[in-house]
Design a protein around this motif. Structure first.
Motif, PDB file in Angstrom:
ATOM      1  N   SER A  65       0.726  -1.413   0.128  1.00 15.47           N
ATOM      2  CA  SER A  65      -0.012  -0.027   0.028  1.00 15.47           C
ATOM      3  C   SER A  65       0.768   0.958  -0.187  1.00 15.47           C
ATOM      4  CB  SER A  65      -0.941   0.074   1.071  1.00 15.47           C
ATOM      5  OG  SER A  65      -0.285   0.045   2.643  1.00 15.47           O
ATOM      6  N   ASP A  66       2.091   1.108   0.332  1.00 12.83           N
ATOM      7  CA  ASP A  66       2.991   2.260   0.097  1.00 12.83           C
ATOM      8  C   ASP A  66       3.856   2.424  -0.810  1.00 12.83           C
ATOM      9  OD1 ASP A  66       4.538   0.139   1.033  1.00 12.83           O
ATOM     10  OD2 ASP A  66       5.454   1.088   2.918  1.00 12.83           O
ATOM     11  N   VAL A  67       3.747   1.619  -1.681  1.00 19.92           N
ATOM     12  CA  VAL A  67       4.792   1.549  -3.017  1.00 19.92           C
ATOM     13  C   VAL A  67       4.106   2.134  -4.333  1.00 19.92           C
ATOM     14  CG1 VAL A  67       6.006  -0.010  -4.334  1.00 19.92           C
ATOM     15  CG2 VAL A  67       5.816  -0.489  -2.079  1.00 19.92           C
ATOM     16  N   THR A  68       4.891   3.007  -4.965  1.00 25.79           N
ATOM     17  CA  THR A  68       4.559   3.456  -6.167  1.00 25.79           C
ATOM     18  C   THR A  68       5.470   3.468  -7.297  1.00 25.79           C
ATOM     19  OG1 THR A  68       5.168   5.717  -5.437  1.00 25.79           O
ATOM     20  CG2 THR A  68       2.804   5.219  -5.366  1.00 25.79           C
ATOM     21  N   ASP A  69       7.004   3.340  -6.782  1.00 23.87           N
ATOM     22  CA  ASP A  69       8.108   3.224  -7.578  1.00 23.87           C
ATOM     23  C   ASP A  69       9.143   2.461  -7.036  1.00 23.87           C
ATOM     24  OD1 ASP A  69       9.083   5.068  -5.657  1.00 23.87           O
ATOM     25  OD2 ASP A  69       8.715   6.596  -6.740  1.00 23.87           O
ATOM     26  N   GLU A  70      10.364   2.399  -7.644  1.00 17.39           N
ATOM     27  CA  GLU A  70      11.453   1.521  -6.870  1.00 17.39           C
ATOM     28  C   GLU A  70      11.957   2.169  -5.746  1.00 17.39           C
ATOM     29  OE1 GLU A  70      15.944   0.806  -7.683  1.00 17.39           O
ATOM     30  OE2 GLU A  70      14.684   0.402  -9.628  1.00 17.39           O
ATOM     31  N   ASP A 100      -1.649   1.163  -6.269  1.00 18.96           N
ATOM     32  CA  ASP A 100      -2.903   1.414  -6.981  1.00 18.96           C
ATOM     33  C   ASP A 100      -3.515   0.102  -7.795  1.00 18.96           C
ATOM     34  OD1 ASP A 100      -0.762   1.077  -8.794  1.00 18.96           O
ATOM     35  OD2 ASP A 100      -1.291   2.908 -10.167  1.00 18.96           O
ATOM     36  N   TRP A 101      -2.772  -0.977  -6.897  1.00 13.28           N
ATOM     37  CA  TRP A 101      -3.223  -2.277  -7.563  1.00 13.28           C
ATOM     38  C   TRP A 101      -2.832  -2.620  -8.972  1.00 13.28           C
ATOM     39  CZ3 TRP A 101      -4.318  -6.620  -4.688  1.00 13.28           C
ATOM     40  CH2 TRP A 101      -4.657  -6.620  -3.541  1.00 13.28           C
ATOM     41  N   THR A 102      -1.699  -2.033  -9.485  1.00 10.56           N
ATOM     42  CA  THR A 102      -0.961  -2.400 -10.637  1.00 10.56           C
ATOM     43  C   THR A 102       0.193  -3.319 -10.396  1.00 10.56           C
ATOM     44  OG1 THR A 102       0.362  -0.306 -10.724  1.00 10.56           O
ATOM     45  CG2 THR A 102      -1.922  -0.400 -11.982  1.00 10.56           C
ATOM     46  N   PRO A 103       0.397  -4.331 -10.871  1.00 13.56           N
ATOM     47  CA  PRO A 103       1.744  -5.095 -10.763  1.00 13.56           C
ATOM     48  C   PRO A 103       2.898  -4.300 -10.717  1.00 13.56           C
ATOM     49  CG  PRO A 103       1.040  -5.389 -12.944  1.00 13.56           C
ATOM     50  CD  PRO A 103      -0.206  -4.629 -12.238  1.00 13.56           C
ATOM     51  N   TYR A 104       4.111  -4.487  -9.862  1.00 15.93           N
ATOM     52  CA  TYR A 104       5.150  -3.822  -9.843  1.00 15.93           C
ATOM     53  C   TYR A 104       5.702  -4.209 -10.970  1.00 15.93           C
ATOM     54  CZ  TYR A 104       9.644  -2.423  -7.927  1.00 15.93           C
ATOM     55  OH  TYR A 104      10.843  -1.777  -7.707  1.00 15.93           O
ATOM     56  N   ILE A 105       5.937  -5.271 -11.556  1.00 11.35           N
ATOM     57  CA  ILE A 105       6.553  -5.456 -12.983  1.00 11.35           C
ATOM     58  C   ILE A 105       5.471  -6.574 -13.643  1.00 11.35           C
ATOM     59  CG2 ILE A 105       8.776  -5.123 -12.246  1.00 11.35           C
ATOM     60  CD1 ILE A 105       8.867  -8.422 -12.134  1.00 11.35           C
ATOM     61  N   ASP A 106       5.724  -6.963 -14.655  1.00 15.42           N
ATOM     62  CA  ASP A 106       4.742  -7.781 -15.639  1.00 15.42           C
ATOM     63  C   ASP A 106       4.413  -9.054 -14.560  1.00 15.42           C
ATOM     64  OD1 ASP A 106       3.473  -9.328 -17.496  1.00 15.42           O
ATOM     65  OD2 ASP A 106       5.024 -10.058 -18.240  1.00 15.42           O
ATOM     66  N   SER A 107       3.070  -8.890 -14.277  1.00 10.98           N
ATOM     67  CA  SER A 107       2.497  -9.790 -13.232  1.00 10.98           C
ATOM     68  C   SER A 107       2.208 -11.307 -13.671  1.00 10.98           C
ATOM     69  CB  SER A 107       0.792  -9.420 -12.903  1.00 10.98           C
ATOM     70  OG  SER A 107       0.040  -9.509 -14.297  1.00 10.98           O
ATOM     71  N   LYS A 108       2.703 -11.648 -14.917  1.00  9.28           N
ATOM     72  CA  LYS A 108       2.590 -12.904 -15.364  1.00  9.28           C
ATOM     73  C   LYS A 108       3.729 -13.619 -15.251  1.00  9.28           C
ATOM     74  CE  LYS A 108      -1.544 -12.180 -17.110  1.00  9.28           C
ATOM     75  NZ  LYS A 108      -2.838 -12.796 -16.474  1.00  9.28           N
ATOM     76  N   GLN A 109       4.909 -13.076 -14.936  1.00  5.48           N
ATOM     77  CA  GLN A 109       6.129 -13.781 -14.643  1.00  5.48           C
ATOM     78  C   GLN A 109       6.242 -13.489 -12.814  1.00  5.48           C
ATOM     79  OE1 GLN A 109       8.923 -10.359 -16.210  1.00  5.48           O
ATOM     80  NE2 GLN A 109      10.048 -11.623 -14.781  1.00  5.48           N
TER      81      GLN A 109
END
Length: 204
Positions: A57-62, A92-101
């Protein structure tokens, strides 16, 4: 809250997972029997999961990923190393990187996590619970992973390590620091690794 739970279930469904389990609502903490079973079984549940969805919940970038409070909590240690497949999701509930891997297999993510936690990169994906056939100083090394983490209850600093060391012991809230003493005794029954006594961290 309810929004987090709904988003969690939505992500699970989008990834073709039929069932989802959340530790924030699927454990009846007023039921001592269920609570004890859940704490003892938690590591194996994560280990056997098809995927573990981690909401940050506290992450938006690296930069915020590196400073996430998630990496400072005692219970999230097993949530990190036990599962074979982990997906991290940002605020925002988007994957930190590609969610398929598998995010634990992405070189960039693994490098960052290793730097944050001081856990070797190979351990993140090849960790074996218990103390069978491990090298010297293994106990000290695993204890060091806990050094910069905290739990709301003193006892949980011991309980959150049970699965990692492959030990089982009764959960008794109210025993405070004695929980860690019992954990050390259980570890002593499994290994002659004297690095156990090098641990000087405070169990709180």
């Amino acid at each position: 809250g309810i929004d987090k739970l709904q988003r969690f279930c939505k992500v699970a469904r989008e990834n073709q997972l039929r069932w989802a389990w959340s530790d924030t609502c699927c454990i009846d903490k007023t039921n001592n029997v269920e609570l004890q079973e859940s704490i003892i079984s938690m590591f194996s549940w994560y280990r056997l999961s098809s995927a573990t969805i981690v909401y940050l919940s506290d992450v938006t970038d690296e930069k915020s990923f590196r400073n996430s409070v998630w990496f400072t909590r005692g219970w999230t240690l097993q949530e990190l190393i036990a599962p074979r497949l982990v997906w991290f999701y940002k605020k925002d509930w988007t994957p930190y990187i590609d969610s398929k891997q598998n995010h634990k297999e992405d070189p960039r993510v693994v490098k960052i996590i290793s730097e944050i936690t001081s856990i070797d990169r190979t351990v993140l994906n090849q960790f074996v619970p218990g103390l069978r056939d491990v090298g010297s100083d293994e106990v000290k090394k695993r204890m060091s992973w806990l050094a910069c983490r905290k739990t709301a209850k003193i006892e949980d600093m011991a309980y959150c390590m049970m699965g990692i060391f492959g030990v089982h012991m009764p959960v008794m809230y109210g025993e405070r620091n004695n929980a860690f003493v019992r954990l050390q005794k259980e570890i002593m029954n499994l290994t002659d690794d004297l690095s156990l006594f090098d641990w000087v961290g405070e169990p709180s």
